[in-house]
Write an enzyme that holds these catalytic residues in place. Structure first.
Site, PDB file in Angstrom:
ATOM      1  N   GLY A 148       0.798  -1.272  -0.048  1.00  0.00           N
ATOM      2  CA  GLY A 148       0.081   0.095   0.055  1.00  0.00           C
ATOM      3  C   GLY A 148       0.820   1.238  -0.146  1.00  0.00           C
ATOM      4  O   GLY A 148       0.910   1.910   1.120  1.00  0.00           O
TER       5      GLY A 148
ATOM      6  N   GLU B 195      -0.576   6.274  -4.243  1.00  0.00           N
ATOM      7  CA  GLU B 195      -1.724   7.103  -3.917  1.00  0.00           C
ATOM      8  C   GLU B 195      -2.317   7.900  -5.123  1.00  0.00           C
ATOM      9  O   GLU B 195      -1.538   8.105  -6.006  1.00  0.00           O
ATOM     10  CB  GLU B 195      -1.480   8.231  -2.761  1.00  0.00           C
ATOM     11  CG  GLU B 195      -0.989   7.502  -1.417  1.00  0.00           C
ATOM     12  CD  GLU B 195      -0.946   8.411  -0.255  1.00  0.00           C
ATOM     13  OE1 GLU B 195      -0.729   8.053   0.801  1.00  0.00           O
ATOM     14  OE2 GLU B 195      -0.940   9.652  -0.595  1.00  0.00           O
TER      15      GLU B 195
ATOM     16  N   ARG C 202       2.847 -20.280 -41.106  1.00  0.00           N
ATOM     17  CA  ARG C 202       2.116 -19.597 -41.759  1.00  0.00           C
ATOM     18  C   ARG C 202       2.714 -19.436 -43.163  1.00  0.00           C
ATOM     19  O   ARG C 202       4.025 -18.878 -43.329  1.00  0.00           O
ATOM     20  CB  ARG C 202       2.117 -17.940 -41.202  1.00  0.00           C
ATOM     21  CG  ARG C 202       1.522 -16.706 -42.022  1.00  0.00           C
ATOM     22  CD  ARG C 202       0.156 -17.104 -42.349  1.00  0.00           C
ATOM     23  NE  ARG C 202      -0.707 -15.926 -42.660  1.00  0.00           N
ATOM     24  CZ  ARG C 202      -1.620 -15.777 -43.355  1.00  0.00           C
ATOM     25  NH1 ARG C 202      -2.385 -16.966 -43.584  1.00  0.00           N
ATOM     26  NH2 ARG C 202      -2.309 -14.688 -43.796  1.00  0.00           N
TER      27      ARG C 202
ATOM     28  N   GLN D 196       3.721  -7.655 -35.128  1.00  0.00           N
ATOM     29  CA  GLN D 196       3.590  -7.392 -36.554  1.00  0.00           C
ATOM     30  C   GLN D 196       4.066  -8.850 -37.362  1.00  0.00           C
ATOM     31  O   GLN D 196       3.757  -8.852 -38.577  1.00  0.00           O
ATOM     32  CB  GLN D 196       5.195  -6.555 -36.558  1.00  0.00           C
ATOM     33  CG  GLN D 196       5.248  -6.119 -37.854  1.00  0.00           C
ATOM     34  CD  GLN D 196       4.153  -4.774 -38.155  1.00  0.00           C
ATOM     35  OE1 GLN D 196       3.559  -4.297 -37.159  1.00  0.00           O
ATOM     36  NE2 GLN D 196       4.132  -4.204 -39.254  1.00  0.00           N
TER      37      GLN D 196
ATOM     38  N   GLU E 218       6.128   0.191 -10.212  1.00  0.00           N
ATOM     39  CA  GLU E 218       7.273   0.199  -9.347  1.00  0.00           C
ATOM     40  C   GLU E 218       8.392   1.160  -9.906  1.00  0.00           C
ATOM     41  O   GLU E 218       9.688   0.697 -10.121  1.00  0.00           O
ATOM     42  CB  GLU E 218       7.807  -1.385  -9.361  1.00  0.00           C
ATOM     43  CG  GLU E 218       7.061  -2.085  -8.689  1.00  0.00           C
ATOM     44  CD  GLU E 218       7.520  -3.527  -8.092  1.00  0.00           C
ATOM     45  OE1 GLU E 218       8.718  -3.393  -7.942  1.00  0.00           O
ATOM     46  OE2 GLU E 218       6.810  -4.500  -7.939  1.00  0.00           O
TER      47      GLU E 218
END
Length: 384
Positions: free
Chosen positions: A124, A127, A269, A337, A364
């Site tokens: 915590g 804020e 592909r 991409q 962070e």
């Protein structure tokens, strides 16, 4: 310099990889769609010892070094960053901080529960109005009759916030300006006056529990103070320095997942009569991903090595977090991409990787904050 993993580290990595393939990867897309990870994953993480890595066995931890912790975090990030976040926060920011700063009673009360997965922790600090300016918290704790504290304020973007059993809470305890007036507390999440509101509609990490915490006359006993009064900012910064290593490792996991997906898809592909892997510019995209993966991994492993040898690591952690988070965004973008239009739908993994990677440059400590930390270390001049 020997970068070969030990047998124990290889075993931990295999254990994490198998766990992710079995318990995480098959569900990641579904959890993302419903914006909630199955909470049963917490007990499974605890059972394997992943929530107790580097914590001493006498307190219920599973021991191990920080490189093993990075290996597990990378594999979790490779499978689903929302699951990685559970471990990074409850273990990396909360349990490790209790182990480092807590008194014997606090360690015995919380560490066995946190390391087993019986309880979760949240951090915590952030804020609504302060963000990266952690030294200027608005949340206040005022000493009441009998030595107890009464806390009022709010916290935002708190990972594990709606699931947590304990909040490692930071609040201003004196009128001294800046970081000297901040203290840290261990606050049970069911304390009267503490309200938790889920945050929905996130771009990424949708499966992760994220909350706003509102504290209205929350009464906290005197023995909930973690570390000395007025040293809360030091507690927070020590937690975040190691936390940035964990975030960097999770970013390596995202980047590795992007590489795996791009290589696999490029081999399958076909366009213009042959697999797209045969085209030079597709190989360029894949090569760029691969170099970013290896560079980010080595920077992250370097931090773990410094921690385990007892050397100064805070600047190296900022360097790893900065590079790995930005690299994860590049890797996921390049993978998308390679996939072309198919990468834009959630039937394929790369869109989620890109969304999950983007927040890594924000929490962070943003990329800009990391640059200021690195710049201060190099020049001796603080830009804060």
């Amino acid at each position: 310099m020997n970068l070969e993993l030990s047998e124990e580290q290889e075993a931990v990595r295999r254990l994490a990889r198998d766990f992710v393939l079995r318990e995480v990867a098959p569900h990641a897309a579904a959890w993302d769609r419903v914006e909630s990870v199955d909470r049963g994953i917490v007990a499974k993480l605890g059972a394997l010892g992943f929530l107790g890595l580097t914590v001493p066995e006498e307190y219920g931890g599973s021991g191990g070094d920080h490189l093993a912790y990075c290996l597990v975090t990378e594999e979790l990030g490779r499978g689903d960053s929302s699951v990685r976040g559970i471990v990074s926060v409850s273990l990396g920011l909360v349990a490790k901080t209790v182990a480092a700063w807590g008194d014997e009673r606090q360690k015995r009360a919380w560490l066995p529960r946190l390391t087993s997965g019986e309880a979760l922790g949240c951090f915590g600090l952030t804020e609504p109005g302060t963000g990266s300016d952690a030294a200027n918290l608005a949340t206040r704790a005022v000493r009441g009759p009998g030595g107890d504290w009464v806390v009022n304020g709010s916290k935002m973007f708190i990972t594990n916030g709606t699931w947590a059993d304990v909040v490692l809470l930071f609040a201003r305890t004196s009128d001294v300006p800046g970081h000297r007036g901040v203290s840290a507390f261990l606050v049970p999440a069911d304390t009267p006056g503490l309200t938790r509101r889920p945050v929905h509609g996130k771009l990424g990490l949708r499966g992760q529990s994220t909350a706003e915490l509102v504290l209205q006359d929350v009464r906290v006993p005197a023995d909930a103070l973690l570390g000395p009064e007025g040293k809360g900012f030091s507690v927070a910064m020590s937690a975040l320095a190691k936390g940035r290593m964990s975030v960097a490792a999770g970013c390596v996991g995202i980047a590795q997942a992007a590489l795996d997906a791009a290589v696999g898809y490029a081999g399958e592909r076909e366009q213009f009569g042959r697999p797209i892997a045969a085209y030079q510019l597709v190989q360029e995209l894949i090569s760029d991903i691969a170099v970013d993966v290896e560079a980010a991994r080595l920077l992250t492993w370097r931090v773990a090595d410094l921690v385990d040898r007892g050397e100064e690591f805070a600047t190296a952690a900022s360097q790893a977090k900065l590079f790995a988070s930005e690299a994860a965004v590049r890797c996921a973008g390049n993978a998308l991409q390679v996939f072309g239009g198919y990468g834009y739908i959630d039937e394929y993994p790369v869109g989620k990787l890109l969304r999950d990677a983007r927040v890594m440059t924000l929490y962070e400590g943003t990329s800009q904050i990391q640059k200021l930390i690195i710049g201060r270390a190099l020049t001796g001049v603080s830009a804060f």
